[in-house]
Design a protein around this motif. Structure first.
Motif, short mmCIF file in Angstrom:
data_model
loop_
_atom_site.label_atom_id
_atom_site.label_comp_id
_atom_site.label_asym_id
_atom_site.label_seq_id
_atom_site.Cartn_x
_atom_site.Cartn_y
_atom_site.Cartn_z
N CYS A 262 -3.32 -18.85 0.63
CA CYS A 262 -4.68 -19.54 0.33
C CYS A 262 -4.29 -20.36 -0.79
N VAL A 263 -3.42 -20.40 -1.52
CA VAL A 263 -3.22 -20.82 -2.89
C VAL A 263 -2.31 -22.29 -2.90
N PRO A 264 -2.94 -23.33 -3.34
CA PRO A 264 -2.31 -24.63 -3.45
C PRO A 264 -1.24 -24.73 -4.31
N ASP A 265 -0.35 -25.74 -4.04
CA ASP A 265 0.60 -26.24 -5.00
C ASP A 265 0.13 -26.25 -6.45
N GLY A 266 0.77 -25.74 -7.41
CA GLY A 266 0.35 -25.98 -8.85
C GLY A 266 -0.31 -24.99 -9.38
N LEU A 267 -0.82 -23.86 -8.62
CA LEU A 267 -1.66 -22.92 -9.02
C LEU A 267 -0.74 -21.46 -8.68
N THR A 268 -1.13 -20.51 -9.61
CA THR A 268 -0.77 -19.24 -9.45
C THR A 268 -1.84 -18.22 -9.45
N ALA A 269 -1.82 -17.18 -8.32
CA ALA A 269 -2.85 -16.30 -8.47
C ALA A 269 -2.09 -15.09 -9.36
N ARG A 270 -2.55 -14.91 -10.45
CA ARG A 270 -2.16 -13.94 -11.28
C ARG A 270 -2.83 -12.49 -11.06
N VAL A 271 -2.02 -11.54 -10.59
CA VAL A 271 -2.59 -10.28 -10.17
C VAL A 271 -2.14 -9.48 -11.37
N GLU A 272 -3.11 -8.51 -11.89
CA GLU A 272 -2.93 -7.34 -12.76
C GLU A 272 -2.54 -6.22 -12.10
N LYS A 273 -1.21 -5.84 -11.90
CA LYS A 273 -0.93 -4.53 -11.41
C LYS A 273 -1.60 -3.38 -11.75
N ALA A 274 -2.03 -3.33 -13.04
CA ALA A 274 -2.47 -2.14 -13.73
C ALA A 274 -4.13 -1.87 -13.17
N ALA A 275 -4.62 -2.96 -12.36
CA ALA A 275 -6.05 -3.16 -11.99
C ALA A 275 -6.12 -2.63 -10.72
N VAL A 276 -4.91 -2.56 -9.89
CA VAL A 276 -4.68 -2.22 -8.46
C VAL A 276 -5.25 -0.59 -8.34
N LYS A 277 -6.09 -0.34 -7.44
CA LYS A 277 -6.53 0.93 -7.10
C LYS A 277 -5.72 1.39 -5.97
N THR A 278 -4.84 2.34 -6.29
CA THR A 278 -3.94 2.55 -4.99
C THR A 278 -4.21 3.99 -4.36
N PRO A 279 -4.34 4.35 -3.32
CA PRO A 279 -4.64 5.62 -2.75
C PRO A 279 -3.28 6.41 -2.70
N ALA A 280 -3.54 7.59 -2.69
CA ALA A 280 -2.35 8.41 -2.83
C ALA A 280 -1.25 8.56 -1.69
N ILE A 281 -1.74 7.96 -0.70
CA ILE A 281 -0.66 7.69 0.56
C ILE A 281 0.45 6.78 -0.07
N PHE A 282 0.13 5.69 -0.62
CA PHE A 282 1.12 4.67 -1.12
C PHE A 282 2.06 5.75 -2.05
N SER A 283 1.72 6.52 -2.99
CA SER A 283 2.44 7.11 -3.76
C SER A 283 3.31 8.07 -3.07
N LEU A 284 2.69 8.47 -2.44
CA LEU A 284 3.80 9.62 -1.53
C LEU A 284 4.72 9.03 -0.66
N LEU A 285 4.40 8.01 0.02
CA LEU A 285 5.18 7.10 0.67
C LEU A 285 6.38 6.70 -0.10
N GLN A 286 6.08 6.01 -1.31
CA GLN A 286 7.12 5.36 -1.87
C GLN A 286 8.22 6.56 -2.65
N ARG A 287 7.51 7.76 -3.18
CA ARG A 287 8.31 8.75 -3.60
C ARG A 287 9.24 9.34 -2.64
N VAL A 288 8.69 9.66 -1.46
CA VAL A 288 9.54 10.27 -0.43
C VAL A 288 10.60 9.46 0.07
N GLY A 289 10.26 8.07 0.08
CA GLY A 289 11.29 7.06 0.84
C GLY A 289 11.89 6.49 -0.40
N ASN A 290 11.70 6.94 -1.49
CA ASN A 290 12.52 6.20 -2.63
C ASN A 290 12.52 4.54 -2.58
#
Length: 345
Positions: A262-290
């Motif tokens: 949804c972003v046109p050429d010449g622009l960047t959607a700048r996402v702050e990773k620190a702002a992302v509220k991530t549920p525990a299932i993702f952390s578990l998945l990342q750790r177990v699956g490396n």
């Protein structure tokens, strides 16, 4: 219909009487979804819908189709079939609302190894619940018994939805500009993407899905089957209240594939990773699956099921509208000039 019977077809593994019983059992679920515009009964060759075009100068139909994917394998292993229908509806209606369209109706397709009327009706109960959440009607569908090509307990659920929007009100990236605000609409978890990797990491065919996991606050099976959030009503409210310049449904491909759509050429959607509220299932998945962090953000929603890009002047109005409809949205970043359409900082 009551006199319909084929002994030869039954000997080949197809029970047409079970199909009729499934239709009878699902009718009460379908009735929950009936909205103004439905002009046909369940069981006809086509579902009829008369859209209300009052107030629209150029009505445009918008369609979307999808399935549940291999998440339904979790449902089969747990013998719990009442929620994957919600996922099926969500994957379709969340797509079409991205252009500002209101879903009107939905149709499902169930391919099943052996037609179990109770199971089919339970699957449709989830589809009906999804339609209620989206404010659209379930006006038809199809159940196909596939003996010899699918195991008796296997099924595949897919569907499609049609919505409508005034041509002049279609959400267009042409209005996006530097300084716009990116809003995050929280997910309920994994939603319906990346389950081939999920199944591999957790070895679901041999795992105890009913065992309580302290980290998740639920069993693993419950966490994996959590239904996809349907964003239709809060998003339509935000569109009515604010100046919306772009919406992305974060599905397969995660942030890196979906936000740029949804972003046109010449622009960047700048996402702050620190702002992302991530549920525990993702952390578990990342750790177990490396799994590397880049792959996580390029495969999963990481807790953000949808992003909405709005003008800075109306961001507060958008947040208020979303939150008033039960969506606890928050600011995720902003739009800046740049060559990459998305950047995670």
């Amino acid at each position: 219909m009551n006199n319909s019977h084929s002994a030869s077809y039954a000997a080949a593994g197809v029970n047409i009487e079970a199909g009729y019983e499934g239709v009878r059992l699902m009718k009460r679920h379908v009735e929950r979804t009936l909205i103004p515009g439905v002009v046909s009964d369940l069981g006809g060759f086509g579902g009829l819908f008369e859209p209300d075009t009052k107030g629209m100068s150029r009505p445009v139909l918008v369609s979307g189709t999808d399935g549940v994917g291999t998440k339904q394998r979790i449902a089969q292993l747990m013998d719990k079939h009442d929620t994957v229908g919600i996922d099926c509806v969500a994957m379709c209606v969340n797509d079409i609302v991205c252009c500002g369209a209101k879903p009107l109706f939905f149709l499902d397709y169930i391919a099943i190894g052996k037609n179990d009327p109770e199971k089919v009706a339970t699957l449709v109960s989830g589809v009906a619940e999804g339609c209620v959440q989206a404010g659209c009607a379930l006006i038809g569908g199809e159940t196909a018994e596939h003996p010899g090509t699918m195991a008796p307990n296997d099924y595949d659920l897919a569907g499609f939805s049609v919505g409508m929007v005034d041509r002049d009100k279609v959400i267009s990236q042409s209005s996006m500009r530097e300084g716009d605000v990116i809003l995050a609409l929280p997910s309920s978890g994994l939603h319906s993407n990346g389950y081939s990797l999920v199944r591999k990491v957790f070895d679901v065919e041999h795992a105890d899905l009913s065992k309580y996991c302290e980290e998740l606050g639920s069993t693993l099976g419950e966490a994996l089957l959590t239904p996809t959030v349907i964003y239709v009503k809060p998003v339509l409210a935000a569109i009515a209240a604010a100046e919306v310049h772009g919406i992305s449904h974060i599905t397969g491909g995660g942030f890196y594939e979906n936000i740029p759509r949804c972003v046109p050429d010449g622009l960047t959607a700048r996402v702050e990773k620190a702002a992302v509220k991530t549920p525990a299932i993702f952390s578990l998945l990342q750790r177990v699956g490396n799994i590397p962090e880049r792959d996580m953000f390029n495969t999963y929603n990481m807790g953000v099921g949808m992003t909405m890009i709005v003008s800075r002047d109306t961001a507060d109005k958008a947040l208020e509208a979303l939150r008033s409809h039960g969506c606890n949205a928050y600011v995720l970043g902003d739009v800046v000039s740049g060559e990459d359409k998305v950047a995670l900082a």
